[in-house]
Design an enzyme around this catalytic site. Sequence first.
Site, short mmCIF file in Angstrom:
data_model
loop_
_atom_site.label_atom_id
_atom_site.label_comp_id
_atom_site.label_asym_id
_atom_site.label_seq_id
_atom_site.Cartn_x
_atom_site.Cartn_y
_atom_site.Cartn_z
N CYS A 2 -80.00 4.08 11.13
CA CYS A 2 -80.39 5.48 11.00
C CYS A 2 -81.84 5.62 10.58
O CYS A 2 -82.39 4.76 9.89
CB CYS A 2 -79.52 6.15 9.94
SG CYS A 2 -77.78 6.01 10.27
N ARG A 27 -85.31 1.61 16.09
CA ARG A 27 -84.36 1.11 15.10
C ARG A 27 -82.94 1.02 15.67
O ARG A 27 -82.07 0.38 15.06
CB ARG A 27 -84.33 2.03 13.88
CG ARG A 27 -85.63 2.04 13.12
CD ARG A 27 -85.68 3.18 12.13
NE ARG A 27 -84.73 3.03 11.06
CZ ARG A 27 -85.02 2.54 9.86
NH1 ARG A 27 -86.24 2.15 9.60
NH2 ARG A 27 -84.11 2.42 8.93
N TRP A 71 -76.97 5.98 13.55
CA TRP A 71 -76.26 4.78 14.04
C TRP A 71 -74.92 4.81 13.34
O TRP A 71 -74.85 4.60 12.12
CB TRP A 71 -77.07 3.54 13.70
CG TRP A 71 -76.63 2.28 14.35
CD1 TRP A 71 -76.95 1.84 15.61
CD2 TRP A 71 -75.80 1.25 13.78
NE1 TRP A 71 -76.38 0.62 15.84
CE2 TRP A 71 -75.67 0.23 14.74
CE3 TRP A 71 -75.17 1.08 12.56
CZ2 TRP A 71 -74.94 -0.93 14.52
CZ3 TRP A 71 -74.43 -0.08 12.33
CH2 TRP A 71 -74.32 -1.06 13.31
N ASN A 95 -79.38 8.48 5.15
CA ASN A 95 -79.23 7.09 5.58
C ASN A 95 -78.44 6.36 4.50
O ASN A 95 -78.68 6.59 3.31
CB ASN A 95 -80.59 6.39 5.69
CG ASN A 95 -81.32 6.76 6.95
OD1 ASN A 95 -80.83 7.55 7.75
ND2 ASN A 95 -82.50 6.18 7.13
N GLY A 96 -77.57 5.45 4.91
CA GLY A 96 -76.81 4.68 3.93
C GLY A 96 -75.33 5.01 4.03
O GLY A 96 -74.89 5.67 4.98
N GLU A 477 -81.67 -19.83 18.13
CA GLU A 477 -82.45 -18.60 18.28
C GLU A 477 -82.49 -18.19 19.77
O GLU A 477 -82.36 -17.02 20.11
CB GLU A 477 -83.86 -18.81 17.70
CG GLU A 477 -84.88 -17.74 17.98
CD GLU A 477 -84.49 -16.33 17.55
OE1 GLU A 477 -83.48 -16.16 16.85
OE2 GLU A 477 -85.18 -15.39 17.98
N LYS A 481 -81.02 -14.64 21.34
CA LYS A 481 -81.88 -13.74 22.10
C LYS A 481 -81.23 -13.42 23.45
O LYS A 481 -81.18 -12.27 23.87
CB LYS A 481 -83.24 -14.42 22.30
CG LYS A 481 -84.45 -13.60 22.16
CD LYS A 481 -84.98 -13.24 20.81
CE LYS A 481 -84.04 -12.79 19.76
NZ LYS A 481 -84.60 -12.71 18.44
N GLU A 484 -78.12 -11.13 22.94
CA GLU A 484 -78.33 -9.75 22.49
C GLU A 484 -79.15 -8.92 23.48
O GLU A 484 -78.94 -7.72 23.59
CB GLU A 484 -78.97 -9.70 21.10
CG GLU A 484 -80.38 -10.22 21.03
CD GLU A 484 -81.01 -10.10 19.65
OE1 GLU A 484 -80.59 -9.27 18.85
OE2 GLU A 484 -81.95 -10.87 19.39
N HIS A 500 -67.36 -33.19 21.16
CA HIS A 500 -66.28 -32.98 20.18
C HIS A 500 -65.48 -31.72 20.47
O HIS A 500 -64.83 -31.19 19.58
CB HIS A 500 -66.88 -32.94 18.76
CG HIS A 500 -67.54 -34.23 18.38
ND1 HIS A 500 -66.82 -35.37 18.11
CD2 HIS A 500 -68.84 -34.56 18.29
CE1 HIS A 500 -67.67 -36.35 17.84
NE2 HIS A 500 -68.90 -35.89 17.95
N LYS A 597 -82.32 -2.05 14.64
CA LYS A 597 -83.43 -2.90 14.23
C LYS A 597 -83.29 -3.36 12.79
O LYS A 597 -83.42 -4.52 12.47
CB LYS A 597 -84.75 -2.13 14.42
CG LYS A 597 -86.00 -2.93 14.04
CD LYS A 597 -86.22 -4.09 14.97
CE LYS A 597 -87.41 -4.94 14.60
NZ LYS A 597 -87.32 -6.28 15.25
#
Length: 602
Positions: A2, A27, A71, A95-96, A477, A481, A484, A500, A597
């Site tokens: 948010c 974000r 969000w 927000n929160g 990494e 990437k 996502e 294995h 974000k």
Amino acid sequence: MCGIIGYVGSRPAKEIIYSGLQRLEYRGYDSVGIATLGKKIKIIKAVGPTNKLDLDLVDATATTGIGHTRWSTHGKPTETNAHPHSYGLITLVHNGIIDNYQELKEKIGQPKLKSQTDSEVLAALIDHYYNSKNNLIEAIRLAISDARGTLGIAVITKDHPNQIVVARRGSPIVIGVGDKQNFVASDSSAIVDHTSKVIYLRDDQIGLITPNSVELFDMKLNSQEVSIETLDNNSELLDKGQYSSFLEKEIFEQPTSLGNVMRGRVGSDGSIVLGGPNLSQSEIQSIKRILIIGCGTAYYAGYYARYELEKILGLQVTVEHASEFRYRHGALEPESTLAIFMSQSGETADTLASLREAKRRGLKTMGIINTVGSTIAREVSHGGIYLHAGIESSVASTKAYSSMVVALLMFGAFVAYKQGRDASMTRKIAQELLALPNEVSLALENKSQIDKIARKLSKYDNWFFLGRGTLYPVAQEGSLKLAEVAYINSQALPSGEMKHGPIALVDKKHLSVLLLPEDQLLYKKNLSTLEEIKARGGNVLTISSRPKEKLSDFHLELAYSGEYTNGLIYNVYLQLITLAIATKKSLNIDRPRNLAKSVTVE
Ligand code: F6R
């Protein structure tokens, strides 16, 4: 996550709020809304992008307003659940997360709410106190004293047409100071077009903002000192320029961002000067264990550095997911342990909660952070290193990752020097670091060759990324990437783990990306992995500084930049592969679905 933007001044608020919301889009969000405060409060909302808002429906002359990108956490992404929320005389953006919103609802007699959000409960609670106290600041103080959880809020009421009240606990609020106008936002990128003077609200502070004044109060309503800081962000950094996405721009900014993280810190004589870490000589001497904590890409940057720091310092270095660290119960040795918190945003809820837990358990804590003045940067006990990578707008992190790795390598060399370890090693690290921006530039020149191969790879729906040593975290990494940004199912493994179990997944539709290292012995070991995959009909892209192996189906060659930094060159190749595939699939590269974000919820 948010985002909040607010304006109070003499210009039409709706334009400023609208452009601020666009700045906050990076974000990640699913719905948006604006409230303007003229003679009346008018609210518009939309599900989806900012441009779905019908600006004609808000007051064009109003000079006060607030806006929000949401969000979803409580309740689906619908117009009703989007902010701003109004209840009685109160309109707010939040927000929160309010953990005890059910309890608060009961406390004020089950108010009739329109949405399913905890935020509307907070509006109702403030309204409840406002009705009895007739003082907005007091009402907000009482409401946030009752609330448990995290909040950053901006509140307006028609009783006070030229005023916004903000408050924070755990969720950032920044106040932008202008000339006869002031701004509020959840992060400075929303206001850098208008001002570079900012005030960071602290936890449990309330701010009263009018066009000509900013007053701050603590939770006893004592007046607090206002300290104005200057942003070094430049609004030009927020434009894509010649690039088709922020992701591409930020990948190509790496030679500059790597130069920035080292500027004034790494000398060609091998000296490393770090003013940020607040560690005395005896504290440095006492470090026997380093704990690196972060989430996602920040965690993988720490994982990379773990291998190198163990080599440089001969200490035990462990890396923890912030979301797990808090639930681990192993003994910690506060006297000899340094905990380093990695975060681009400096606001990630799990990382922040881990920092607080580490401090509670007596550890020395340091931050490696991009966002100046962020909560984690301010709460660490022993300072840290700012990355100075500039704003990272793309949701997927790229330039912050490489700068984080470099910051940790610099820190390793710094500690090694202070602990009196081998000077030739610190010289070698410094030399490799200084050469890195140019090595990365050269790697980026291979984009068209990488694009050509990546386009052929886009037909594979299931991938492995494989590496040993430092190239294992690089594989992790790269895999994150790809998943996502290009929505491809992938997993990263240490090459030696294939046999294995995971090798069962290999078939002719499966692609493995094998990162072959410079080291002769490890190179040979990886060749057996290549053979094992080929024997099972799999396809392999090899990346190495040597010519193509006969068995590999696809191959990319890169330059060897040195033992400490080479993983970052592989990483550039993997970033470019993801970019090429996401471009081919016409995806929303900067704002992948379901992601945010700055993840400010736990
Ligand atoms: C991946 C990505 C995330 C972040 C993670 C931590 O591309 O961006 O995995 O790295 O959410 O964020 P910060 O570094 O802001 O704490």
